[in-house]
Design an enzyme around this catalytic site. Structure first.
Site, mmCIF file in Angstrom:
data_model
loop_
_atom_site.group_PDB
_atom_site.id
_atom_site.type_symbol
_atom_site.label_atom_id
_atom_site.label_comp_id
_atom_site.label_asym_id
_atom_site.label_seq_id
_atom_site.Cartn_x
_atom_site.Cartn_y
_atom_site.Cartn_z
ATOM 1 C CG PHE A 1 -1.862 -1.060 1.358
ATOM 2 C CD1 PHE A 1 -3.140 -0.922 0.839
ATOM 3 C CD2 PHE A 1 -1.507 -2.270 1.966
ATOM 4 C CE1 PHE A 1 -4.063 -1.967 0.938
ATOM 5 C CE2 PHE A 1 -2.417 -3.315 2.058
ATOM 6 C CZ PHE A 1 -3.696 -3.170 1.540
ATOM 7 C CG ASP A 2 0.785 5.877 -1.650
ATOM 8 O OD1 ASP A 2 1.951 6.224 -1.388
ATOM 9 O OD2 ASP A 2 -0.169 6.680 -1.714
ATOM 10 C CB VAL A 3 1.856 5.901 3.363
ATOM 11 C CG1 VAL A 3 1.471 6.598 4.673
ATOM 12 C CG2 VAL A 3 2.544 4.570 3.651
ATOM 13 C CB THR B 1 -3.140 5.005 -0.379
ATOM 14 O OG1 THR B 1 -2.710 5.605 -1.604
ATOM 15 C CG2 THR B 1 -3.686 3.608 -0.654
#
Lengths: 222, 222
Positions: free
Chosen positions: B10-12, B15
């Site tokens: 996951f991007d942070v 997101t």
């Protein structure tokens, strides 16, 4: 101007030619949305050149300009079609010169003059040929030669090769802060044309000189 | 979810965590300007990461975030001072999780989970540690390890090294279109979280899947 400067290199879009001169054309095709479209189009055009360079998926600036335009029309939910897109893209070949440009460039003709742009030659050559700059001795250099966009160091290297000069012999002139930052980082002397009275981006470098328009380039000697 | 997927990355920012949750804090410090500041700050933060990568002048994301904030305050002519800047920067360590994130990540714990961000570890670790994600088995990976920003192919390579997987075994999840484009271009499977119902950028690639929030990742199997 310092005597070590052998060539003055100008950015094109936003520096010599006004990309926002397309607002009227945008407004005619999409009433009430001209300004918003024109601004989003330009912002996405720049962003796409940066992102494609980062991803290593270079496409010529004309393609990027088209992609940015269709994206912008879709994002703003405008009733666009092929004809309107072609009409607006064609506008990029007929942008308006800023009013002082012809005078200033003619005044500087004792130096070697060049333009250096992210634009591809199929965009730059017609633009200049149909403008008052057509009679000025102006070398036209595009990043497309090496397929590497500004503000990478590799892009500014193209100028040195084309002009047979050292970087400290170049005065690079642009209204785009990211372009000035890239050029200064590369080792050019830089003059930032701050037409919109904004502040310089915080990228760890500053320009050597700042003027509100190109007249500053000649007035500094007076 | 396809069985070949071994890890979900996951991007942070944008997101999992809402960067616009800082709007309230911005508004408190600069009444009437909170939204504008918050949006310009985010836009410049991204732009500066792209531009520094292009120029080859990497600085950690925390520095870039600070530079983008002070630029934005100056551009908007806000009465900022060191204390206000520190206060807002500290906010980046306490961003709000989007509401479905904890539930979704817990539901996916049978897969290996990771986050991969342009953020430096000094930003990511406190953020996660003080959030409901602290009890989830989540590998934290930063571009800072190789000092090369997304969306360059070299940046996504860091994930493969850290996770010991092949690129086709990764599902990469991001709300940022430029990040999905970069990840897809690199060869990851991609899921775009389109929270704001925008259209995908025109960069020559599309995402493999699109969901309005992370629930789409688990609902697809139901």
């Amino acid at each position: 101007m310092e005597s070590r400067i052998k060539v003055i290199v100008f950015d094109v879009y936003g520096t010599l030619f006004n990309v926002y001169s397309l607002e009227q054309q945008c407004e005619k095709l999409f009433p009430g949305k001209g300004r918003e479209l024109c601004e989003l189009w330009r912002r996405k055009q720049l962003e796409y050149s940066f992102l494609r360079q980062l991803m290593g998926t270079y496409e010529p600036f004309y393609t990027i300009t088209r992609n940015a335009l269709t994206y912008s029309c879709r994002q703003l939910e405008l009733p666009y079609n092929d004809q309107k897109i072609e009409n607006l893209l064609d506008g990029y070949l007929h942008l308006k010169l800023y009013k002082e440009v012809e005078y200033v460039l003619k005044s500087l003709e004792d130096k070697q003059l060049a333009v250096f742009s992210n634009g591809s030659l199929d965009m730059l050559k017609p633009l200049i040929k149909e403008s008052p700059l057509k009679d000025i001795n102006l070398k036209v250099i595009s990043v497309d030669e090496a397929k590497v966009y500004k503000p990478t160091p590799m892009s500014y290297q193209i100028c040195l090769k084309q002009l047979s000069v050292n970087r400290e012999e170049v005065l690079f002139v642009s209204s785009n802060t990211w372009d000035i930052a890239g050029a200064k980082n590369f080792g050019f002397n830089t003059a930032w044309i701050n037409r919109q009275k904004i502040i310089f981006d915080s990228l760890g470098v500053t320009s050597d000189a700042e003027y509100t328009d190109l007249l500053g380039l000649i007035n500094q000697n007076s």
